[in-house]
Motif scaffolding. Sequence first.
Motif, short mmCIF file in Angstrom:
data_model
loop_
_atom_site.label_atom_id
_atom_site.label_comp_id
_atom_site.label_asym_id
_atom_site.label_seq_id
_atom_site.Cartn_x
_atom_site.Cartn_y
_atom_site.Cartn_z
N ALA A 113 -3.21 -10.58 -10.32
CA ALA A 113 -4.21 -9.87 -11.12
C ALA A 113 -4.77 -10.87 -12.14
O ALA A 113 -4.02 -11.64 -12.73
N LYS A 126 -6.46 -5.08 -22.29
CA LYS A 126 -6.77 -4.68 -20.92
C LYS A 126 -5.48 -4.54 -20.14
O LYS A 126 -4.55 -5.31 -20.33
N GLN A 127 -5.46 -3.53 -19.26
CA GLN A 127 -4.27 -3.37 -18.42
C GLN A 127 -4.65 -2.93 -17.02
O GLN A 127 -5.70 -2.33 -16.79
N PHE A 128 -3.76 -3.29 -16.09
CA PHE A 128 -3.86 -2.86 -14.70
C PHE A 128 -2.59 -2.06 -14.41
O PHE A 128 -1.49 -2.57 -14.60
N THR A 129 -2.76 -0.83 -13.95
CA THR A 129 -1.60 0.02 -13.66
C THR A 129 -1.31 0.05 -12.17
O THR A 129 -2.13 -0.36 -11.34
N GLN A 184 0.65 -1.67 -10.21
CA GLN A 184 0.63 -2.97 -9.53
C GLN A 184 1.92 -3.17 -8.75
O GLN A 184 3.00 -2.77 -9.18
N HIS A 241 -0.34 -5.82 -18.73
CA HIS A 241 -1.08 -5.55 -19.96
C HIS A 241 -1.24 -6.86 -20.74
O HIS A 241 -0.26 -7.57 -20.96
N THR A 245 2.98 -2.14 -14.66
CA THR A 245 1.75 -2.17 -15.43
C THR A 245 1.64 -3.56 -16.03
O THR A 245 2.57 -4.03 -16.67
#
Length: 166
Positions: free
Chosen positions: A130, A120-123, A125, A111, A109
């Motif tokens: 990103a 904001k976060q991208f899970t 990955q 963050h 993740t």
Amino acid sequence: IKCSGDSTAAISIAINNALGQSPFVFNVRRTLPTVINYGTQTSGLAAGTYTITVTDAKGCTDTFPLVINEPAPIVVSRSIQPITCNALSGISLGSITINTVSGGTPNYTYHVTGVNGYDKQFTNQTGALAVFDVVDFGFYEIIITDANGCTWSEQNILIASPPDDL
């Protein structure tokens, strides 16, 4: 061991009472990367190469080699795009880019938190690129969490406008 650098491993020693004469005494000794004699301690062990020695009442011994592994440390490559300002397009807000993540246990993740409530976060990955865009002036923190809950972070990342851009 779930996270690199932790001392959380535990071993279980089962003694066959049909062999040798009780009472039995065991010794846990790490031989690599540095020598540490843990005595009878079987938990709170760090990664490394161990020798377990069991000694019976008559002084007879048996040894067993053991390797405790750990994941590689989480390594992050990141870049920053500062805030820019020009006569044609006006203000262009900055960005924080996670270029690559390796080590730990995938997936990750990504963050980023910061000023003005930016969060904001991208899970899920895989370690690939990103981009966290529309980042305003101020300080930010990057937090990378792997599948085991192990974290890497960097604080006080300044996103600003370069002086020659004013």
